[in-house]
Design a protein around this motif. Structure first.
Motif, PDB file in Angstrom:
ATOM      1  N   LEU A  72      -9.257  -4.526   1.145  1.00  0.00           N
ATOM      2  CA  LEU A  72     -10.141  -3.732   1.997  1.00  0.00           C
ATOM      3  C   LEU A  72      -9.445  -2.496   2.548  1.00  0.00           C
ATOM      4  O   LEU A  72     -10.039  -1.413   2.614  1.00  0.00           O
ATOM      5  CB  LEU A  72     -10.673  -4.588   3.138  1.00  0.00           C
ATOM      6  CG  LEU A  72     -11.585  -5.749   2.711  1.00  0.00           C
ATOM      7  CD1 LEU A  72     -11.983  -6.585   3.918  1.00  0.00           C
ATOM      8  CD2 LEU A  72     -12.828  -5.231   1.992  1.00  0.00           C
ATOM      9  N   LEU A  73      -8.187  -2.633   2.935  1.00  0.00           N
ATOM     10  CA  LEU A  73      -7.462  -1.486   3.472  1.00  0.00           C
ATOM     11  C   LEU A  73      -7.300  -0.388   2.429  1.00  0.00           C
ATOM     12  O   LEU A  73      -7.385   0.799   2.738  1.00  0.00           O
ATOM     13  CB  LEU A  73      -6.092  -1.926   3.989  1.00  0.00           C
ATOM     14  CG  LEU A  73      -6.103  -2.807   5.238  1.00  0.00           C
ATOM     15  CD1 LEU A  73      -4.707  -3.316   5.549  1.00  0.00           C
ATOM     16  CD2 LEU A  73      -6.689  -2.067   6.433  1.00  0.00           C
ATOM     17  N   ARG A  74      -7.096  -0.788   1.196  1.00  0.00           N
ATOM     18  CA  ARG A  74      -6.955   0.190   0.120  1.00  0.00           C
ATOM     19  C   ARG A  74      -8.233   1.037  -0.001  1.00  0.00           C
ATOM     20  O   ARG A  74      -8.175   2.260  -0.125  1.00  0.00           O
ATOM     21  CB  ARG A  74      -6.663  -0.531  -1.192  1.00  0.00           C
ATOM     22  CG  ARG A  74      -6.456   0.404  -2.378  1.00  0.00           C
ATOM     23  CD  ARG A  74      -6.236  -0.369  -3.657  1.00  0.00           C
ATOM     24  NE  ARG A  74      -4.977  -1.094  -3.651  1.00  0.00           N
ATOM     25  CZ  ARG A  74      -4.885  -2.418  -3.664  1.00  0.00           C
ATOM     26  NH1 ARG A  74      -5.985  -3.169  -3.644  1.00  0.00           N
ATOM     27  NH2 ARG A  74      -3.702  -3.002  -3.682  1.00  0.00           N
ATOM     28  N   LEU A  75      -9.380   0.394   0.061  1.00  0.00           N
ATOM     29  CA  LEU A  75     -10.646   1.109  -0.099  1.00  0.00           C
ATOM     30  C   LEU A  75     -10.988   1.939   1.138  1.00  0.00           C
ATOM     31  O   LEU A  75     -11.573   3.018   1.030  1.00  0.00           O
ATOM     32  CB  LEU A  75     -11.763   0.112  -0.410  1.00  0.00           C
ATOM     33  CG  LEU A  75     -11.628  -0.611  -1.751  1.00  0.00           C
ATOM     34  CD1 LEU A  75     -12.690  -1.692  -1.896  1.00  0.00           C
ATOM     35  CD2 LEU A  75     -11.715   0.370  -2.915  1.00  0.00           C
ATOM     36  N   LEU A  76     -10.626   1.445   2.310  1.00  0.00           N
ATOM     37  CA  LEU A  76     -10.902   2.193   3.540  1.00  0.00           C
ATOM     38  C   LEU A  76     -10.046   3.450   3.659  1.00  0.00           C
ATOM     39  O   LEU A  76     -10.371   4.359   4.426  1.00  0.00           O
ATOM     40  CB  LEU A  76     -10.664   1.302   4.759  1.00  0.00           C
ATOM     41  CG  LEU A  76     -11.678   0.188   4.996  1.00  0.00           C
ATOM     42  CD1 LEU A  76     -11.192  -0.754   6.097  1.00  0.00           C
ATOM     43  CD2 LEU A  76     -13.048   0.762   5.355  1.00  0.00           C
ATOM     44  N   LEU A 109       0.816  -1.212   0.000  1.00  0.00           N
ATOM     45  CA  LEU A 109       0.000   0.000   0.000  1.00  0.00           C
ATOM     46  C   LEU A 109       0.850   1.263   0.000  1.00  0.00           C
ATOM     47  O   LEU A 109       0.492   2.266  -0.616  1.00  0.00           O
ATOM     48  CB  LEU A 109      -0.939  -0.014   1.206  1.00  0.00           C
ATOM     49  CG  LEU A 109      -1.976  -1.141   1.225  1.00  0.00           C
ATOM     50  CD1 LEU A 109      -2.758  -1.123   2.529  1.00  0.00           C
ATOM     51  CD2 LEU A 109      -2.907  -1.041   0.039  1.00  0.00           C
ATOM     52  N   GLU A 110       1.980   1.213   0.684  1.00  0.00           N
ATOM     53  CA  GLU A 110       2.875   2.371   0.693  1.00  0.00           C
ATOM     54  C   GLU A 110       3.410   2.648  -0.711  1.00  0.00           C
ATOM     55  O   GLU A 110       3.545   3.799  -1.114  1.00  0.00           O
ATOM     56  CB  GLU A 110       4.032   2.135   1.670  1.00  0.00           C
ATOM     57  CG  GLU A 110       3.642   2.297   3.131  1.00  0.00           C
ATOM     58  CD  GLU A 110       4.783   2.001   4.080  1.00  0.00           C
ATOM     59  OE1 GLU A 110       4.770   2.534   5.193  1.00  0.00           O
ATOM     60  OE2 GLU A 110       5.693   1.225   3.709  1.00  0.00           O
ATOM     61  N   LYS A 111       3.705   1.600  -1.478  1.00  0.00           N
ATOM     62  CA  LYS A 111       4.181   1.774  -2.848  1.00  0.00           C
ATOM     63  C   LYS A 111       3.105   2.375  -3.736  1.00  0.00           C
ATOM     64  O   LYS A 111       3.403   3.011  -4.754  1.00  0.00           O
ATOM     65  CB  LYS A 111       4.663   0.440  -3.421  1.00  0.00           C
ATOM     66  CG  LYS A 111       5.948  -0.074  -2.779  1.00  0.00           C
ATOM     67  CD  LYS A 111       6.647  -1.104  -3.641  1.00  0.00           C
ATOM     68  CE  LYS A 111       5.775  -2.325  -3.849  1.00  0.00           C
ATOM     69  NZ  LYS A 111       6.492  -3.376  -4.625  1.00  0.00           N
ATOM     70  N   GLU A 112       1.841   2.186  -3.365  1.00  0.00           N
ATOM     71  CA  GLU A 112       0.725   2.769  -4.116  1.00  0.00           C
ATOM     72  C   GLU A 112       0.415   4.184  -3.649  1.00  0.00           C
ATOM     73  O   GLU A 112      -0.553   4.798  -4.092  1.00  0.00           O
ATOM     74  CB  GLU A 112      -0.521   1.899  -3.960  1.00  0.00           C
ATOM     75  CG  GLU A 112      -0.383   0.507  -4.547  1.00  0.00           C
ATOM     76  CD  GLU A 112      -1.627  -0.328  -4.320  1.00  0.00           C
ATOM     77  OE1 GLU A 112      -2.676   0.234  -3.959  1.00  0.00           O
ATOM     78  OE2 GLU A 112      -1.562  -1.545  -4.506  1.00  0.00           O
TER      79      GLU A 112
END
Length: 309
Positions: free
Chosen positions: A54-58, A15-18
């Motif tokens: 899910l974490l990406r969307l939250l 997620l950090e890379k995104e």
């Protein structure tokens, strides 16, 4: 605003890379606003993939979100290490005295079983009953949505003639409802399941509102009239390649499955699929967090602390 997740959670690096906005505990405690506390009951076998989805969307909202993961104690997942579960997950016994602003109950690849034959069904019923007093709003996904419709509203699932897999067009039936505010009148969403639920039963239920449906895939979004439960029968949280990975897995198992409908360009599995539902997924999760969690949850749940920091 960011989501606050454990520093060692494998999803964090991806997620950090995104460029997803993540926050360390030290910075989180200095925020003046109270963060939302979200509990995720992850029933999917590949838990790390679901965590990431899910974490990406939250993360895509102006709200600070603390996330805690839950797994069943009556069934041990075979696709995740015990060390991962012990480090990042809790059991219901450990959290049952807490209260949460929101909760997500994921799907599980067990929809061909009767609910009563699921190893952790009694535990899940206890958790779903507990949410009535300890959670402001619950978002149920795929099999989790079917379980909620059955347990809370008496609507059972039924078997399909073949696996429903693909990206399908849906029509919006109640565009003024807050959950779907800003979403298109017609939009795409992925499905992957062997069972379905009756559109007629949902529409005839006096406690439910059917928000969107598909001619080919059936009901997608359902909300209880008290706004306590949101049921999403598809997998709008899926990443671009998730259906392809499932298709390749099924083929490797020797299963007689069709190519996911409307998914690969020109129905060619050798071509990389395009994500045509991402914006709707982000908007749906943002609306849920804002209108059904943040706007409705009390600033203080009595004298009990929601989160130990």
């Amino acid at each position: 605003m960011p989501i606050n997740i454990p520093e060692q959670l494998p999803a964090r690096h991806i997620l950090e890379k995104e460029n997803i906005f993540l926050m360390e505990d030290e910075r989180a405690v200095t925020q003046d606003i109270r963060p939302l506390n979200i509990l995720i009951l992850n029933l999917m076998p590949e838990k790390e993939k679901t965590e990431r989805q899910l974490l990406r969307l939250l993360s895509n909202s102006p709200l600070q979100v603390n996330v805690e993961f839950l797994h069943t104690s009556t069934y041990e997942s075979k696709n995740i290490s015990k060390s991962h579960l012990s480090q990042f997950y809790k059991t219901f016994h450990e959290i049952k005295d807490k209260r949460y602003d929101g909760m997500i109950i994921t799907g599980a690849p067990i929809e061909q079983l009767d609910f009563e034959d699921v190893a952790y069904w009694e535990e899940l019923k206890e958790i779903m009953d507990w949410t009535k007093t300890n959670v402001t709003s619950v978002l149920h996904i795929c099999w989790g949505a079917q379980a909620a419709l059955y347990h809370h509203y008496g609507i059972n699932k039924h078997p399909l003639h073949e696996k429903l897999s693909g990206v399908f067009q849906h029509r919006m039936m109640h565009p003024t409802v807050k959950l779907v505010r800003g979403m298109d009148d017609v939009f795409l969403a992925p499905h992957s399941r062997y069972t379905g639920v009756s559109e007629e039963e949902i529409e005839n239920h006096d406690q439910l509102t059917l928000l969107s449906s598909s001619k080919n895939a059936g009901p997608l979004m359902v909300i209880s009239n008290d706004e306590k439960h949101v049921m999403i029968t598809g997998h709008i949280e899926y990443e671009s390649t998730t259906l392809a990975e499932e298709y390749e897995r099924d083929v490797a198992k020797g299963l007689n499955v069709e190519i996911p409908t409307g998914y690969f360009p020109e129905d060619d599995p050798d071509q990389p699929p395009l994500n045509r539902w991402r914006s709707q997924a982000y908007l749906l999760f943002s609306n849920w967090l804002n209108y059904y969690v943040y706007q409705e949850t009390p600033y203080e749940w009595g004298s009990e602390s929601l989160w130990s920091i």
